[in-house]
Scaffold this active site. Structure first.
Site, PDB file in Angstrom:
ATOM      1  N   HIS A   1      -4.940 -11.938   9.585  1.00 53.07           N
ATOM      2  CA  HIS A   1      -6.367 -11.653   9.715  1.00 53.07           C
ATOM      3  C   HIS A   1      -7.186 -12.802   9.146  1.00 53.07           C
ATOM      4  O   HIS A   1      -7.246 -12.988   7.933  1.00 53.07           O
ATOM      5  CB  HIS A   1      -6.668 -10.337   8.982  1.00 53.07           C
ATOM      6  CG  HIS A   1      -8.052  -9.826   9.211  1.00 53.07           C
ATOM      7  ND1 HIS A   1      -8.482  -8.611   8.732  1.00 53.07           N
ATOM      8  CD2 HIS A   1      -9.118 -10.350   9.860  1.00 53.07           C
ATOM      9  CE1 HIS A   1      -9.735  -8.419   9.080  1.00 53.07           C
ATOM     10  NE2 HIS A   1     -10.152  -9.467   9.751  1.00 53.07           N
TER      11      HIS A   1
ATOM     12  N   TYR B   1     -10.013  -0.872   2.700  1.00 55.37           N
ATOM     13  CA  TYR B   1      -9.564  -0.764   4.092  1.00 55.37           C
ATOM     14  C   TYR B   1      -9.254   0.663   4.500  1.00 55.37           C
ATOM     15  O   TYR B   1      -8.835   1.471   3.687  1.00 55.37           O
ATOM     16  CB  TYR B   1      -8.263  -1.555   4.292  1.00 55.37           C
ATOM     17  CG  TYR B   1      -8.488  -2.925   4.891  1.00 55.37           C
ATOM     18  CD1 TYR B   1      -8.814  -3.064   6.228  1.00 55.37           C
ATOM     19  CD2 TYR B   1      -8.357  -4.063   4.123  1.00 55.37           C
ATOM     20  CE1 TYR B   1      -9.017  -4.319   6.777  1.00 55.37           C
ATOM     21  CE2 TYR B   1      -8.558  -5.323   4.661  1.00 55.37           C
ATOM     22  CZ  TYR B   1      -8.892  -5.436   5.987  1.00 55.37           C
ATOM     23  OH  TYR B   1      -9.093  -6.675   6.523  1.00 55.37           O
TER      24      TYR B   1
ATOM     25  N   GLY C   1       0.532   8.638   1.796  1.00 56.05           N
ATOM     26  CA  GLY C   1       0.239  10.071   1.751  1.00 56.05           C
ATOM     27  C   GLY C   1      -0.834  10.368   0.720  1.00 56.05           C
ATOM     28  O   GLY C   1      -1.821  11.051   0.995  1.00 56.05           O
TER      29      GLY C   1
ATOM     30  N   TYR D   1      -6.669   2.527   7.221  1.00 52.35           N
ATOM     31  CA  TYR D   1      -5.557   2.405   8.155  1.00 52.35           C
ATOM     32  C   TYR D   1      -5.457   3.716   8.922  1.00 52.35           C
ATOM     33  O   TYR D   1      -5.268   4.777   8.323  1.00 52.35           O
ATOM     34  CB  TYR D   1      -4.247   2.131   7.411  1.00 52.35           C
ATOM     35  CG  TYR D   1      -4.247   0.787   6.725  1.00 52.35           C
ATOM     36  CD1 TYR D   1      -4.019  -0.381   7.445  1.00 52.35           C
ATOM     37  CD2 TYR D   1      -4.499   0.673   5.361  1.00 52.35           C
ATOM     38  CE1 TYR D   1      -4.040  -1.618   6.826  1.00 52.35           C
ATOM     39  CE2 TYR D   1      -4.517  -0.564   4.726  1.00 52.35           C
ATOM     40  CZ  TYR D   1      -4.291  -1.711   5.467  1.00 52.35           C
ATOM     41  OH  TYR D   1      -4.319  -2.933   4.845  1.00 52.35           O
TER      42      TYR D   1
ATOM     43  N   GLY E   1       4.344   1.379  -1.131  1.00 46.79           N
ATOM     44  CA  GLY E   1       5.234   1.384  -2.290  1.00 46.79           C
ATOM     45  C   GLY E   1       4.496   1.424  -3.618  1.00 46.79           C
ATOM     46  O   GLY E   1       5.033   1.891  -4.616  1.00 46.79           O
TER      47      GLY E   1
ATOM     48  N   ASP F   1      26.286   4.276  12.824  1.00 45.04           N
ATOM     49  CA  ASP F   1      25.054   4.955  12.437  1.00 45.04           C
ATOM     50  C   ASP F   1      24.181   3.911  11.727  1.00 45.04           C
ATOM     51  O   ASP F   1      24.506   3.484  10.619  1.00 45.04           O
ATOM     52  CB  ASP F   1      25.406   6.114  11.501  1.00 45.04           C
ATOM     53  CG  ASP F   1      24.210   6.990  11.204  1.00 45.04           C
ATOM     54  OD1 ASP F   1      23.106   6.691  11.697  1.00 45.04           O
ATOM     55  OD2 ASP F   1      24.375   7.977  10.462  1.00 45.04           O
ATOM     56  N   ILE F   2      23.108   3.497  12.376  1.00 40.58           N
ATOM     57  CA  ILE F   2      22.336   2.353  11.874  1.00 40.58           C
ATOM     58  C   ILE F   2      20.869   2.716  11.615  1.00 40.58           C
ATOM     59  O   ILE F   2      20.379   3.755  12.069  1.00 40.58           O
ATOM     60  CB  ILE F   2      22.357   1.168  12.882  1.00 40.58           C
ATOM     61  CG1 ILE F   2      21.887   1.636  14.267  1.00 40.58           C
ATOM     62  CG2 ILE F   2      23.742   0.543  12.941  1.00 40.58           C
ATOM     63  CD1 ILE F   2      21.675   0.497  15.263  1.00 40.58           C
TER      64      ILE F   2
ATOM     65  N   ASP G   1       0.801  -1.219   0.000  1.00 40.35           N
ATOM     66  CA  ASP G   1       0.000   0.000   0.000  1.00 40.35           C
ATOM     67  C   ASP G   1       0.841   1.280   0.000  1.00 40.35           C
ATOM     68  O   ASP G   1       0.392   2.309  -0.469  1.00 40.35           O
ATOM     69  CB  ASP G   1      -0.966  -0.010   1.177  1.00 40.35           C
ATOM     70  CG  ASP G   1      -2.075  -1.028   0.960  1.00 40.35           C
ATOM     71  OD1 ASP G   1      -2.779  -0.921  -0.057  1.00 40.35           O
ATOM     72  OD2 ASP G   1      -2.226  -1.945   1.778  1.00 40.35           O
TER      73      ASP G   1
ATOM     74  N   GLY H   1       0.870   4.635  -1.995  1.00 36.82           N
ATOM     75  CA  GLY H   1       1.336   5.759  -1.172  1.00 36.82           C
ATOM     76  C   GLY H   1       0.368   6.089  -0.047  1.00 36.82           C
ATOM     77  O   GLY H   1      -0.805   6.387  -0.283  1.00 36.82           O
TER      78      GLY H   1
HETATM   79 CU   LIG Z   1      -7.513  -7.526   7.388  1.00 31.26          CU
END
Ligand SMILES: [Cu+2]
Ligand SMILES: *[C@@H]1O[C@H](CO)[C@@H](O)[C@H](O)[C@H]1NC(C)=O
Length: 675
Positions: free
Chosen positions: A620, A402, A325, A404, A320, A609-610, A318, A323
């Site tokens: 589900h 859906y 945004g 989110y 990649g 630096d990780i 969703d 988006g």
């Molecule tokens: Cu579900």
């Protein structure tokens, strides 16, 4: 965009470049509409016949941002990261310097596909309804051509289909029917699946199952208030609750930098990850201590478990592929947060290059949070009770069926919580009379098969626990190895925390078990009391393994989901754990995390630096309670300070009630305060 407006903008920008700006902007602030327009015009100058899939801020490199802070007045370039495409599946990865109005990099990667825009999704239904082969299939199911306006589709990413690899950008249309316009279409799934070509706007193929399933005959089931009033009546025993903040909110926003209860951080937003929190610090009695440099949801995948063709294609990424945004809800009609709400907008690009803004994309508000701490001395009932308050930065995005709901929650005790709530509607498939939905789905309503699936989110954590040199430890609660009756463990009750540092990228992989958490630590700084390294503990209890098998399409494409935790050496360009261009990628070879790790296996991740990548979520198995709309199902990931503070960091929150033994004895009035 009108030309005058563009010129206006350029004028304003020239003013800013000239140092006349009064409003200081943070280098991590998302691109404004004006900046998007400039990036678009720069790209169009070089190639006019492109469409725009994304125009977003390329955040300054970590090192450059640090220099910017240290030097105070250094000008950082504003860079637009552009993904554009044109006919013949040409794709352009372009970097535009906004101030210089110049192309800095122009790449034309091969064999990859750009993200699917909202506009790409919106047109499919119209085309599906007009397609003669779709009309024919509807006819087979008993829907006459005159009823095509009752046919709906949820356009989905195709995932990957090995039959169609000629470079066409594709979607699959999950088909539904509504007896009446207000009826929930998911009760009436159609059993065939058209494949849509985004560029030619045609249906190029229809997958028709061997075994046909007729249109569902069950009566509609709906969730809108009107229907419920008619069918079961609405509850009438709820009295109002009012939440008011008569003196306003307790946070301060300076641009997009927020200050609340010792916390300070920047709130970013982009088309792909949605909310991004950067430079998260906590003021520890005057000492401003860095905690996380950047945290965001970086990817997710929703694999479905039905093995019949073509359901294997249902495993949307969703973030990649669409988006988080782009799909975000404007919260104008209310986000159902109560109290004093502050909103931030988000600006994006349309396919044609026009900028647009989603109003109220981000909601910022405080909530009462029950007890922060409490103790009563049982001897004399002297007692202290302090109530908690939390700060919530949230967004809600709709991915087809859906919802989110994403809540980034800051607590007064230094805990950061990411809460995700799943709601919305199950993606459903037709069930023939007498057919069983088991074992790969559940009949949630007569004739409605909701396939089992997983929601797996990938949290990207760029920690800066008292500095950037951090180490991740696997922390396992283990019983002592010493046998019962031995000298070290005579009574057999011994147990401890076994902490194992992750040393290299190749070995920086950790799976979940219920006794395991992970410490993100700075080993260069020890807690004055415990002597343990200062750390933030990743506590996550909803960590199902990836169900699709090793070597499967989903396993190949969603490399990040194979393990609960991956740790990599920080690299500015490694942002997306399933790769930069996700749609229609076969996963052979896997992009993103597996590729980075393979390329840099021996790289040390201890005291470096990780970046920590954490995959969590739910498996589900739908049930009738999830239908016709799912009550929100919450899950949480916690980042908890451990050995970070010298004591409880929220002792200074005013208690609502506090008395001491001597106060009780002498009849002194208890302290009553709090907010
Ligand atoms: Cu579900
Ligand atoms: C990060 O936060 C600290 C403390 O609030 C501040 O001094 C610094 O300038 C910030 N850095 C960036 C890049 O915003």
């Amino acid at each position: 965009m009108a030309l005058e407006r563009l010129q206006d903008t350029l004028g304003q920008l020239a003013g800013k470049v000239g140092g006349l700006t009064t409003q200081t902007r943070h280098p991590l602030d998302p691109l404004t509409e004006d900046e998007i327009a400039i990036a678009v015009s720069v790209v169009k100058e070089r190639k006019s016949d492109v469409i725009f899939n994304a125009v977003t801020l390329l955040e300054p490199k970590k090192a450059d941002l640090r220099t910017w802070v240290e030097s105070g007045d250094a000008e950082l370039p504003r860079m637009a990261d552009v993904i554009a495409s044109s006919k013949g599946n040409k794709i352009y990865d372009v970097l535009v310097d906004i101030k210089a109005k110049a192309v800095v990099r122009w790449e034309e990667p091969k064999d990859v596909y750009p993200g699917i825009t909202m506009e790409d999704l919106m047109v499919v239904e119209e085309i599906v309804r007009k397609d003669p082969k779709v009309i024919e299939q509807c006819g087979i199911l008993g829907i006459p051509p005159t009823d095509m306006h009752k046919v709906y589709c949820d356009p989905w990413t195709i995932g990957y289909d090995e039959r169609f690899t000629d470079g066409s950008r594709l979607q699959q249309a999950l088909m539904y029917y509504r007896p009446n316009v207000d009826d929930l279409q998911y009760t009436y799934p159609l059993d065939f699946c058209p494949i849509y070509n985004i560029e030619t706007q045609e249906i190029i193929h229809i997958d028709v199952p061997e075994k046909r399933r007729p249109l569902n005959k069950a009566p509609p089931t709906n969730y809108d208030a009107e229907s419920i009033q008619k069918e079961i009546g609405l509850r009438d025993d709820l009295k109002p609750i009012h939440i008011t903040q008569p003196e306003g909110v307790s946070f301060k926003l300076d641009g997009r930098t927020i200050d609340w209860q010792k916390w300070n951080f920047h709130i970013g937003f982009n088309y792909r990850e949605g909310i991004v929190l950067s430079n998260v610090t906590f003021n520890d009695r005057g000492n401003v201590r860095p905690v996380f440099w950047r945290i965001s949801l970086a990817e997710m995948v929703v694999p479905y478990g039905n093995p019949d063709h073509p359901h294997h294609r249902k495993h949307a990424f969703d973030l990649g592929e669409y988006g988080a945004g782009y799909m975000t809800n404007p919260l104008a009609m209310g986000c159902d947060c109560k109290g004093a709400i502050h909103y931030l907008d988000a600006s994006f690009v349309r396919k044609n290059g026009e900028p647009y803004t989603i109003k109220n994309a981000i909601c910022i508000h405080e909530e009462d949070d029950g007890i922060l701490f409490k103790h009563t001395d049982f001897r004399d009932e002297s007692s202290t009770t302090t109530r908690a308050r939390k700060l919530i930065i949230s967004q809600i995005f709709t991915a087809g069926n859906y919802e989110y709901c994403i809540y980034w929650i800051m607590h007064q005790d230094g805990v950061i919580q990411l809460e995700v709530k799943l709601t919305g509607i199950l993606s459903t498939y037709a069930l023939a009379p007498g057919e069983s939905a088991a074992p790969y789905g559940t009949e949630v309503y007569p004739g409605v098969n909701a396939h089992h699936h997983q929601h797996l989110f990938c949290l990207r954590l760029d920690p800066s626990i008292d500095g950037h040199a951090n180490t991740v430890f696997e922390v396992d609660a283990v019983a002592s190895d010493a046998p019962v009756g031995s000298r070290e463990n005579r009574y057999g009750n011994a147990f401890m925390a076994r902490k194992t540092p992750l040393q290299t990228m190749a070995a920086g992989i950790s799976d979940y078990n219920p006794s395991r958490t992970w410490d993100i630590a700075n080993t260069n700084k020890l807690n004055p009391h415990s002597g343990n390294p200062v750390s933030y503990k990743l506590v996550s209890r909803e960590v199902p393994g990836l169900m699709p098998k090793e070597g499967s399409l989903v396993w190949n494409r969603a490399g990040f989901a194979r393990h609960a935790v991956h740790v990599t050496r920080h690299a500015d360009e490694q942002q997306f754990p399933a790769g930069r261009h996700v749609p229609q990628h076969s996963g052979e070879p896997s992009q993103g995390l597996p590729a980075w790790i393979a390329a840099n296996g021996p790289a040390s991740i201890a005291n470096e630096d990780i970046v920590v990548w954490h995959t969590f979520g739910v498996t589900h198995f739908p049930s009738p309670e999830d239908y016709p709309i799912m009550p929100a199902e919450p899950m949480s990931v916690l980042l908890r300070p451990r050995n970070f503070f010298a004591q409880n960091p929220c002792l200074d929150v005013p208690p609502s009630y506090s008395s001491t033994p001597s106060g009780v004895r002498e009849g002194r009035r208890a302290f009553r305060g709090g907010a």
